[in-house]
Design a protein around this motif. Structure first.
Motif, PDB file in Angstrom:
ATOM      1  N   VAL A 209       6.905  16.019   1.020  1.00 42.57           N
ATOM      2  CA  VAL A 209       5.837  14.998   0.179  1.00 42.57           C
ATOM      3  C   VAL A 209       6.650  14.646  -0.949  1.00 42.57           C
ATOM      4  N   HIS A 210       6.703  13.331  -1.422  1.00 38.62           N
ATOM      5  CA  HIS A 210       7.388  12.953  -2.500  1.00 38.62           C
ATOM      6  C   HIS A 210       6.212  12.245  -3.146  1.00 38.62           C
ATOM      7  N   LEU A 211       6.390  12.688  -4.665  1.00 36.52           N
ATOM      8  CA  LEU A 211       5.050  12.046  -5.570  1.00 36.52           C
ATOM      9  C   LEU A 211       5.048  10.473  -5.428  1.00 36.52           C
ATOM     10  N   LEU A 212       6.403   9.743  -5.049  1.00 38.37           N
ATOM     11  CA  LEU A 212       6.063   8.256  -4.915  1.00 38.37           C
ATOM     12  C   LEU A 212       5.814   8.069  -3.840  1.00 38.37           C
ATOM     13  N   ASP A 213       5.707   8.832  -2.660  1.00 37.40           N
ATOM     14  CA  ASP A 213       5.346   8.139  -1.157  1.00 37.40           C
ATOM     15  C   ASP A 213       4.293   7.432  -1.262  1.00 37.40           C
ATOM     16  N   ASP A 214       4.096   6.427  -0.490  1.00 38.00           N
ATOM     17  CA  ASP A 214       2.840   5.585  -0.534  1.00 38.00           C
ATOM     18  C   ASP A 214       2.023   6.565   0.328  1.00 38.00           C
ATOM     19  N   ALA A 215       0.476   5.952   0.382  1.00 38.09           N
ATOM     20  CA  ALA A 215      -0.465   6.696   1.259  1.00 38.09           C
ATOM     21  C   ALA A 215      -0.231   6.845   2.327  1.00 38.09           C
ATOM     22  N   ASP A 216       0.275   5.823   3.234  1.00 42.36           N
ATOM     23  CA  ASP A 216       0.501   5.872   4.697  1.00 42.36           C
ATOM     24  C   ASP A 216       1.659   6.914   5.096  1.00 42.36           C
ATOM     25  N   LYS A 273      -6.251  15.818   8.449  1.00 36.00           N
ATOM     26  CA  LYS A 273      -6.844  14.406   7.977  1.00 36.00           C
ATOM     27  C   LYS A 273      -7.374  14.685   6.598  1.00 36.00           C
ATOM     28  N   ASP A 274      -8.185  16.098   6.244  1.00 30.12           N
ATOM     29  CA  ASP A 274      -8.521  16.095   5.054  1.00 30.12           C
ATOM     30  C   ASP A 274      -7.501  16.563   3.980  1.00 30.12           C
ATOM     31  N   ALA A 275      -6.427  17.219   4.356  1.00 29.36           N
ATOM     32  CA  ALA A 275      -5.335  17.550   3.589  1.00 29.36           C
ATOM     33  C   ALA A 275      -4.658  16.411   3.053  1.00 29.36           C
ATOM     34  N   ALA A 276      -4.414  15.284   4.210  1.00 27.82           N
ATOM     35  CA  ALA A 276      -3.713  14.082   3.799  1.00 27.82           C
ATOM     36  C   ALA A 276      -4.513  13.300   2.859  1.00 27.82           C
ATOM     37  N   GLU A 277      -5.860  13.152   2.975  1.00 27.47           N
ATOM     38  CA  GLU A 277      -6.540  12.323   1.851  1.00 27.47           C
ATOM     39  C   GLU A 277      -6.669  13.219   0.651  1.00 27.47           C
ATOM     40  N   ALA A 278      -6.893  14.279   0.687  1.00 28.74           N
ATOM     41  CA  ALA A 278      -6.730  15.056  -0.793  1.00 28.74           C
ATOM     42  C   ALA A 278      -5.362  14.615  -1.363  1.00 28.74           C
ATOM     43  N   VAL A 279      -4.312  14.983  -0.534  1.00 31.62           N
ATOM     44  CA  VAL A 279      -3.111  14.560  -1.261  1.00 31.62           C
ATOM     45  C   VAL A 279      -2.924  12.940  -1.728  1.00 31.62           C
ATOM     46  N   VAL A 280      -3.402  12.173  -0.685  1.00 34.97           N
ATOM     47  CA  VAL A 280      -3.441  10.669  -1.310  1.00 34.97           C
ATOM     48  C   VAL A 280      -4.046  10.453  -2.697  1.00 34.97           C
ATOM     49  N   GLU A 281      -5.417  11.032  -2.567  1.00 40.47           N
ATOM     50  CA  GLU A 281      -6.117  10.889  -3.884  1.00 40.47           C
ATOM     51  C   GLU A 281      -5.540  11.561  -5.099  1.00 40.47           C
ATOM     52  N   LEU A 282      -4.750  12.859  -4.737  1.00 41.41           N
ATOM     53  CA  LEU A 282      -4.260  13.418  -5.942  1.00 41.41           C
ATOM     54  C   LEU A 282      -3.055  12.331  -6.479  1.00 41.41           C
ATOM     55  N   LEU A 283      -2.236  12.014  -5.731  1.00 37.39           N
ATOM     56  CA  LEU A 283      -1.071  11.124  -6.095  1.00 37.39           C
ATOM     57  C   LEU A 283      -1.341   9.955  -6.674  1.00 37.39           C
ATOM     58  N   ALA A 284      -2.447   9.052  -6.116  1.00 34.32           N
ATOM     59  CA  ALA A 284      -2.405   7.622  -6.254  1.00 34.32           C
ATOM     60  C   ALA A 284      -2.314   7.264  -7.892  1.00 34.32           C
ATOM     61  N   PRO A 285      -3.245   7.928  -8.583  1.00 33.39           N
ATOM     62  CA  PRO A 285      -2.971   7.767 -10.044  1.00 33.39           C
ATOM     63  C   PRO A 285      -1.534   7.872 -10.536  1.00 33.39           C
ATOM     64  N   VAL A 286      -0.841   8.790 -10.285  1.00 37.44           N
ATOM     65  CA  VAL A 286       0.350   9.338 -10.797  1.00 37.44           C
ATOM     66  C   VAL A 286       1.356   8.185 -10.396  1.00 37.44           C
ATOM     67  N   ARG A 287       1.310   7.690  -9.246  1.00 41.03           N
ATOM     68  CA  ARG A 287       2.151   6.390  -8.618  1.00 41.03           C
ATOM     69  C   ARG A 287       1.704   5.157  -9.545  1.00 41.03           C
ATOM     70  N   LYS A 288       0.493   4.901  -9.556  1.00 48.13           N
ATOM     71  CA  LYS A 288       0.019   3.757 -10.239  1.00 48.13           C
ATOM     72  C   LYS A 288       0.616   3.831 -11.700  1.00 48.13           C
ATOM     73  N   ARG A 289       0.491   4.806 -12.659  1.00 46.11           N
ATOM     74  CA  ARG A 289       0.826   5.083 -13.708  1.00 46.11           C
ATOM     75  C   ARG A 289       2.561   4.845 -13.686  1.00 46.11           C
ATOM     76  N   HIS A 290       2.979   5.263 -12.879  1.00 47.11           N
ATOM     77  CA  HIS A 290       4.531   5.221 -12.738  1.00 47.11           C
ATOM     78  C   HIS A 290       4.929   4.024 -12.854  1.00 47.11           C
ATOM     79  N   ALA A 291       4.336   3.249 -12.051  1.00 47.95           N
ATOM     80  CA  ALA A 291       4.841   1.827 -11.793  1.00 47.95           C
ATOM     81  C   ALA A 291       4.611   1.028 -13.024  1.00 47.95           C
ATOM     82  N   GLU A 292       3.612   1.321 -13.635  1.00 48.83           N
ATOM     83  CA  GLU A 292       3.437   0.815 -15.103  1.00 48.83           C
ATOM     84  C   GLU A 292       4.518   1.200 -16.177  1.00 48.83           C
ATOM     85  N   LEU A 293       4.869   2.320 -16.174  1.00 50.75           N
ATOM     86  CA  LEU A 293       5.715   3.037 -17.157  1.00 50.75           C
ATOM     87  C   LEU A 293       7.089   2.563 -16.891  1.00 50.75           C
ATOM     88  N   ALA A 294       7.398   2.362 -15.463  1.00 52.22           N
ATOM     89  CA  ALA A 294       8.792   2.109 -15.032  1.00 52.22           C
ATOM     90  C   ALA A 294       9.153   0.917 -15.365  1.00 52.22           C
TER      91      ALA A 294
END
Ligand code: TYM
Length: 332
Positions: A209-216, A273-294
């Motif tokens: 799992v890469h930090l920039l992978d999208d949720a799906d 399912k729960d593990a996937a959702e936990a990872v998605v939730e954890l990474l979502a703010p990082v991805r969002k902020r990365h897009a802004e900073l990039a």
């Protein structure tokens, strides 16, 4: 205040392993309680077959991700290793302190050298000496603690040995550092091959799992994680590594103990399912902020420039002392 140093190598896109094993702790704890330096250690990316443009791109991406994850340049020093000459200056002195045999014994050297040989790429001399460069990264700053995942503990041990040996031979110069590890998430395993560590440069991306992978993508990778077929869900890293890895990931994302979590599930499907959702939730703010900073590379560039200046000022006096201690004539 304790001084800490840690680094991340731009050999591939950062992974969930990097995040849970290292970066999250830097962000949530270390930068608040210590005088911390975090570096994108680009020189280490040259120890294996590499593409120059890709290393450059990944270096900027890794630095951007560290800031996106929450490192605050007002609280800690974030910089690129090759911008501070002190690392390579000191590395040579430590090569004169280390023994050939102790480097050849390093587990990572043996694994990576045989992989490079199998790929017909030849083994770079720097692959053998990179733990010495890592020791220089650490010792140049008078580091007390090195927060790393489990896979790097052996290298920090080498840094300790070299510091002790140098101090004994040439007089006290270096602080003797120690490794610290996260309580959970110290070793996230590959989802397709749960007996090997989730690494940036694994041949197949399906288990990483890469930090920039999208949720799906995250859902698909976690959903297809290899598990065993035992009917009862119990936490057993040796016998049931795939299941244990998912429980570790879930525990590391959401807190809790992986053993207790095992008792809360009766099916693999629900756990995935729960593990996937936990990872998605954890990474979502990082991805969002990365897009802004990039979209603002000038800001990131400024942070790195200032970080390198601060780092240089911290490392220089100690490295100069080491040059004198080992017997080199200072320039007049
Ligand atoms: P690197 O880039 O391979 O890994 C960076 C950090 O992430 C941790 N890590 C993991 N933790 C848990 N599970 C995983 N699957 C996982 N994969 C990686 C690593 O333990 C590490 O903490 N040589 C080092 C970088 C380095 C360094 C240093 C670190 C260079 N100089 C000085 C500390 C101090 C490396 O290649 O890390």
């Amino acid at each position: 205040m304790k001084r800490i140093f840690s680094g991340i190598k731009p050999t591939g896109h950062l992974t969930l392993g990097n995040y849970l094993g290292a970066v999250r702790r830097w962000v949530e704890e270390e930068q608040y309680r210590t005088d911390a330096l975090f570096s994108v250690v680009d020189l280490h990316a040259l120890t294996v077959h590499h593409d120059p443009a890709r290393v450059r791109r990944l270096t900027l991406q890794a630095a951007t991700l560290l800031l996106a994850a929450g490192l605050d340049p007002a609280r800690c020093t974030v910089f690129v290793q090759s911008h501070v000459d002190e690392h390579t200056r000191l590395s040579y002195l430590l090569e004169c302190t280390a023994a050939d045999g102790e480097l050849r014994r390093m587990i990572q050297y043996r694994e990576k050298a045989s992989r490079a040989e199998a790929a017909g790429q030849g083994v770079r001399l720097s692959l053998l000496t990179c733990p010495v460069l890592m020791a220089a990264d650490i010792l140049a700053y008078g580091t007390d603690e090195v927060p790393v995942g489990e896979d790097r503990t052996q290298h920090v041990e080498l840094a300790r040995d070299l510091a002790v040996r140098f101090n004994r031979r040439y007089g006290h110069t270096f602080t003797v550092p120690r490794a610290t590890r996260p309580r959970v998430g110290a070793r996230v395993m590959d989802l397709q091959d749960p007996t090997s560590t989730m690494g940036k440069s694994h041949a197949s991306p399906a288990g990483i799992v890469h930090l920039l992978d999208d949720a799906d993508t995250v859902r698909r990778k976690v959903g297809r994680a290899v598990t065993d077929s035992g009917s009862e869900l119990v936490y057993d890293r040796a016998e049931r590594p795939g299941l244990a890895n998912l429980l570790d990931v879930l525990a590391a994302c959401g807190g809790g103990d992986p053993r207790d979590l095992a008792g809360a599930y009766t099916s693999y499907g629900a756990l995935k399912k729960d593990a996937a959702e936990a990872v998605v939730e954890l990474l979502a703010p990082v991805r969002k902020r990365h897009a802004e900073l990039a979209s603002d590379p000038a800001y990131v560039g400024g942070v790195l420039r200032e970080g390198a200046e601060r780092a240089r000022a911290m490392a220089r006096p100690r490295v100069d002392t080491a040059y004198r201690a080992i017997g080199l004539l200072p320039p007049g």
